[in-house]
Design a protein around this motif. Structure first.
Motif, PDB file in Angstrom:
ATOM      1  N   ILE A 130     116.826  -0.636  21.161  1.00 14.05           N
ATOM      2  CA  ILE A 130     118.136  -1.173  20.778  1.00 14.05           C
ATOM      3  C   ILE A 130     118.357  -1.020  19.280  1.00 14.05           C
ATOM      4  O   ILE A 130     117.485  -1.366  18.476  1.00 14.05           O
ATOM      5  N   GLY A 131     119.511  -0.495  18.920  1.00 14.62           N
ATOM      6  CA  GLY A 131     119.866  -0.387  17.499  1.00 14.62           C
ATOM      7  C   GLY A 131     120.858   0.725  17.256  1.00 14.62           C
ATOM      8  O   GLY A 131     120.642   1.869  17.682  1.00 14.62           O
ATOM      9  N   ASP A 132     121.959   0.410  16.576  1.00 16.80           N
ATOM     10  CA  ASP A 132     122.946   1.438  16.245  1.00 16.80           C
ATOM     11  C   ASP A 132     122.323   2.556  15.418  1.00 16.80           C
ATOM     12  O   ASP A 132     122.723   3.718  15.517  1.00 16.80           O
ATOM     13  N   GLU A 133     121.323   2.204  14.586  1.00 15.05           N
ATOM     14  CA  GLU A 133     120.696   3.203  13.721  1.00 15.05           C
ATOM     15  C   GLU A 133     120.007   4.304  14.513  1.00 15.05           C
ATOM     16  O   GLU A 133     119.853   5.438  14.037  1.00 15.05           O
ATOM     17  N   LEU A 134     119.592   3.993  15.748  1.00 17.73           N
ATOM     18  CA  LEU A 134     118.965   5.006  16.608  1.00 17.73           C
ATOM     19  C   LEU A 134     119.998   5.987  17.138  1.00 17.73           C
ATOM     20  O   LEU A 134     119.727   7.179  17.279  1.00 17.73           O
ATOM     21  N   LEU A 135     121.183   5.480  17.435  1.00 14.83           N
ATOM     22  CA  LEU A 135     122.213   6.319  18.029  1.00 14.83           C
ATOM     23  C   LEU A 135     122.834   7.272  17.019  1.00 14.83           C
ATOM     24  O   LEU A 135     123.284   8.366  17.393  1.00 14.83           O
ATOM     25  N   ILE A 136     122.891   6.885  15.759  1.00 17.72           N
ATOM     26  CA  ILE A 136     123.501   7.769  14.754  1.00 17.72           C
ATOM     27  C   ILE A 136     122.469   8.641  14.060  1.00 17.72           C
ATOM     28  O   ILE A 136     122.807   9.417  13.159  1.00 17.72           O
ATOM     29  N   GLY A 137     121.206   8.536  14.477  1.00 17.12           N
ATOM     30  CA  GLY A 137     120.172   9.397  13.907  1.00 17.12           C
ATOM     31  C   GLY A 137     119.617   8.937  12.578  1.00 17.12           C
ATOM     32  O   GLY A 137     118.855   9.656  11.932  1.00 17.12           O
ATOM     33  N   GLN A 138     119.979   7.729  12.153  1.00 20.23           N
ATOM     34  CA  GLN A 138     119.494   7.217  10.872  1.00 20.23           C
ATOM     35  C   GLN A 138     118.014   6.854  10.957  1.00 20.23           C
ATOM     36  O   GLN A 138     117.274   6.956   9.991  1.00 20.23           O
ATOM     37  N   THR A 139     117.599   6.409  12.136  1.00 13.70           N
ATOM     38  CA  THR A 139     116.194   6.071  12.382  1.00 13.70           C
ATOM     39  C   THR A 139     115.705   6.852  13.591  1.00 13.70           C
ATOM     40  O   THR A 139     116.394   6.933  14.611  1.00 13.70           O
ATOM     41  N   ILE A 140     114.522   7.441  13.479  1.00 16.86           N
ATOM     42  CA  ILE A 140     113.919   8.188  14.580  1.00 16.86           C
ATOM     43  C   ILE A 140     113.104   7.224  15.447  1.00 16.86           C
ATOM     44  O   ILE A 140     112.322   6.422  14.934  1.00 16.86           O
ATOM     45  N   ASP A 141     113.291   7.303  16.740  1.00 17.55           N
ATOM     46  CA  ASP A 141     112.575   6.429  17.676  1.00 17.55           C
ATOM     47  C   ASP A 141     111.161   6.965  17.914  1.00 17.55           C
ATOM     48  O   ASP A 141     110.958   7.855  18.730  1.00 17.55           O
ATOM     49  N   THR A 142     110.199   6.399  17.185  1.00 14.12           N
ATOM     50  CA  THR A 142     108.792   6.731  17.427  1.00 14.12           C
ATOM     51  C   THR A 142     108.140   5.721  18.366  1.00 14.12           C
ATOM     52  O   THR A 142     107.066   5.981  18.911  1.00 14.12           O
ATOM     53  N   ASN A 143     108.800   4.571  18.555  1.00 11.85           N
ATOM     54  CA  ASN A 143     108.231   3.518  19.407  1.00 11.85           C
ATOM     55  C   ASN A 143     108.028   3.985  20.844  1.00 11.85           C
ATOM     56  O   ASN A 143     106.981   3.749  21.450  1.00 11.85           O
ATOM     57  N   SER A 144     109.045   4.642  21.408  1.00  5.88           N
ATOM     58  CA  SER A 144     108.982   5.029  22.816  1.00  5.88           C
ATOM     59  C   SER A 144     107.820   5.971  23.096  1.00  5.88           C
ATOM     60  O   SER A 144     107.130   5.839  24.110  1.00  5.88           O
ATOM     61  N   ALA A 145     107.607   6.942  22.204  1.00  5.06           N
ATOM     62  CA  ALA A 145     106.524   7.903  22.415  1.00  5.06           C
ATOM     63  C   ALA A 145     105.170   7.206  22.390  1.00  5.06           C
ATOM     64  O   ALA A 145     104.301   7.459  23.240  1.00  5.06           O
ATOM     65  N   TRP A 146     104.987   6.305  21.425  1.00  9.85           N
ATOM     66  CA  TRP A 146     103.703   5.584  21.332  1.00  9.85           C
ATOM     67  C   TRP A 146     103.503   4.703  22.559  1.00  9.85           C
ATOM     68  O   TRP A 146     102.405   4.662  23.147  1.00  9.85           O
ATOM     69  N   MET A 147     104.541   4.001  22.969  1.00  7.58           N
ATOM     70  CA  MET A 147     104.438   3.107  24.124  1.00  7.58           C
ATOM     71  C   MET A 147     104.136   3.900  25.399  1.00  7.58           C
ATOM     72  O   MET A 147     103.322   3.477  26.236  1.00  7.58           O
ATOM     73  N   ALA A 148     104.783   5.048  25.556  1.00  5.12           N
ATOM     74  CA  ALA A 148     104.564   5.864  26.749  1.00  5.12           C
ATOM     75  C   ALA A 148     103.108   6.312  26.846  1.00  5.12           C
ATOM     76  O   ALA A 148     102.508   6.286  27.926  1.00  5.12           O
ATOM     77  N   GLN A 149     102.531   6.713  25.728  1.00  3.71           N
ATOM     78  CA  GLN A 149     101.129   7.145  25.732  1.00  3.71           C
ATOM     79  C   GLN A 149     100.207   5.976  26.084  1.00  3.71           C
ATOM     80  O   GLN A 149      99.266   6.127  26.875  1.00  3.71           O
TER      81      GLN A 149
END
Length: 415
Positions: free
Chosen positions: A11-30
């Motif tokens: 969750i976060g507008d910053e993720l949708l506009i590309g201001q912040t890269i989502d690294t959380n999902s990749a780490w959690m998936a592993q």
């Protein structure tokens, strides 16, 4: 045996506009895969109440576990907690232990405490509070209609702490998960479609519970075999047989049978050989040395680098001859060979890498278009060069040059 599935909601507008890269999902998936929990979907949404409510309901329909990160901060746009209260039909209450942690944190640092900071201790009454040892916003564990929901801060360091210290151990204890085993072969030198042609017969005989995925990245291709089974030992043993069969079909292009970076591949080889390395980088601007030094313990084999972007630095630091640059130009076989020899002398290493190229978007000529790269690798006794014509944007050209150069040295050492 059914899969245990997870949806990850960030969750976060910053993720949708590309201001912040989502690294959380990749780490959690592993981390979840290591437990035998399959990630069914990853969804990014903004700080919008209706979107959060709709997504929670939708993901709970298809997954056993819903993990949520973001929106727990102290500012007005962080609306996750009140929206969770609405979804779970509960209210916010003060959590005393979290309140004391917040007070202690600010007092110990001599910082003023604002009302919005104290609101970090407000949590939905129906949740199990997960103490955040690395920050102020706690994690929250909910259960509803047989599904597990966990809300965590979006700060990666804090999320990882909550996952490692509480969420993963809880899931491992409470759920009977199937085995999910991965083996990865990394290749280089042959395109995805050509590798697939070689593996047609192999893929055709794979059983339904073993899958092959092709994962291209720059000049490398990862081939990942994934097996599902009830027993971890038996599943791993079966997968190992198929993996070695696949590996035997691709001996000429195999780089490593571990899912590791090219920097770690080269580092392991140098450690085994007891040899040292240095780099002379022009067009990559330090990318190669960055990847080498990203590996813990690299100081045992990496000595240094000469970043020689300008021609005068090539001459001054590495001894490249002015007549070589006049006759052949900076991007030439002759120049990278002199850069290599100069790096070996300057850095006093066993091996070195030298690169010079035109990364774009400007700087190309009809004779040397954008994407032209010369690479030299070797030792005082043996040197080799290779020319590449890359066709991508500047960033990808730099990345690919670094991979090609490091892999070329790997091949030379093993030859």
């Amino acid at each position: 045996m059914g899969k245990i599935t997870t949806s990850i909601i960030t969750i976060g507008d910053e993720l949708l506009i590309g201001q912040t890269i989502d690294t959380n999902s990749a780490w959690m998936a592993q981390a979840l895969n290591a437990l035998g929990i399959w990630v069914h979907r990853r969804v990014a949404i903004g700080d919008v109440r209706e979107d959060i409510l709709t997504t929670l309901a939708k993901e709970a329909e298809v997954s056993d576990i819903v993990l949520i990160t973001g929106g727990l901060g102290p500012t007005a746009d962080d609306i996750t907690k009140p929206t969770l209260c609405e979804y779970f039909q509960t209210k916010l209450v003060q959590h005393e232990e979290t309140l004391q942690r917040v007070l202690h944190l600010f007092e110990s640092r001599g910082l003023p405490i604002l009302e919005r900071n104290l609101e970090q201790a407000m949590v939905p009454e129906s949740c199990t509070v997960i103490i955040n040892e690395r920050g102020t916003a706690p994690g929250m564990w909910f259960e509803k209609d047989g599904k597990i929901y966990v809300s965590m801060p979006g700060v990666p360091h804090e999320m990882k702490g909550i996952m490692e210290n509480y969420v993963l151990p809880q899931l491992a204890t409470r759920l009977k998960t199937p085995a999910v085993i991965h083996h990865t072969l990394i290749t280089s030198g042959l395109g995805e479609s050509f590798v697939a042609e070689r593996l047609v017969d192999f893929e055709a005989k794979l059983p339904p519970h073993i899958r092959l995925a092709y994962l291209p990245s720059y000049s490398l291709l990862k081939l990942r075999l994934t097996a599902f089974g009830a027993d971890k030992v038996a599943t791993a043993a079966e997968l190992s047989i198929y993996f070695h069969e696949m590996k035997d079909l691709l001996p000429d292009i195999a780089v490593t049978d571990q899912d590791i970076s090219i920097g770690e591949v080269l580092g392991k080889l140098l450690k085994e050989e007891g040899k040292t390395i240095g780099t002379a980088e022009s067009c990559t601007g330090g990318q190669i040395s960055t990847w080498i030094t990203a590996i813990p313990g690299s100081s045992s084999y990496y000595k240094g680098s000469a970043i020689v972007y300008a021609n005068e630095m090539k001459m001054k630091l590495l001894g490249v001859k002015a007549e070589t640059l006049r006759a052949h130009g900076a991007v030439s076989e002759a120049t990278v060979l002199e850069m290599l020899a100069g790096a070996l002398d300057l850095l006093e290493t066993d091996y070195a890498i030298a690169v010079s190229g035109i990364m774009g978007p400007d700087g190309g000529t009809p004779e040397k278009p954008v994407g032209t790269v010369w690479i030299a690798v070797g030792s005082r006794e043996k040197m080799t060069t290779i020319k590449h014509h890359l066709r991508y944007d500047r960033d990808r050209n730099i990345q690919m040059t670094a991979v090609y150069a490091m892999n070329e040295l790997r091949k030379l050492i093993l030859a």
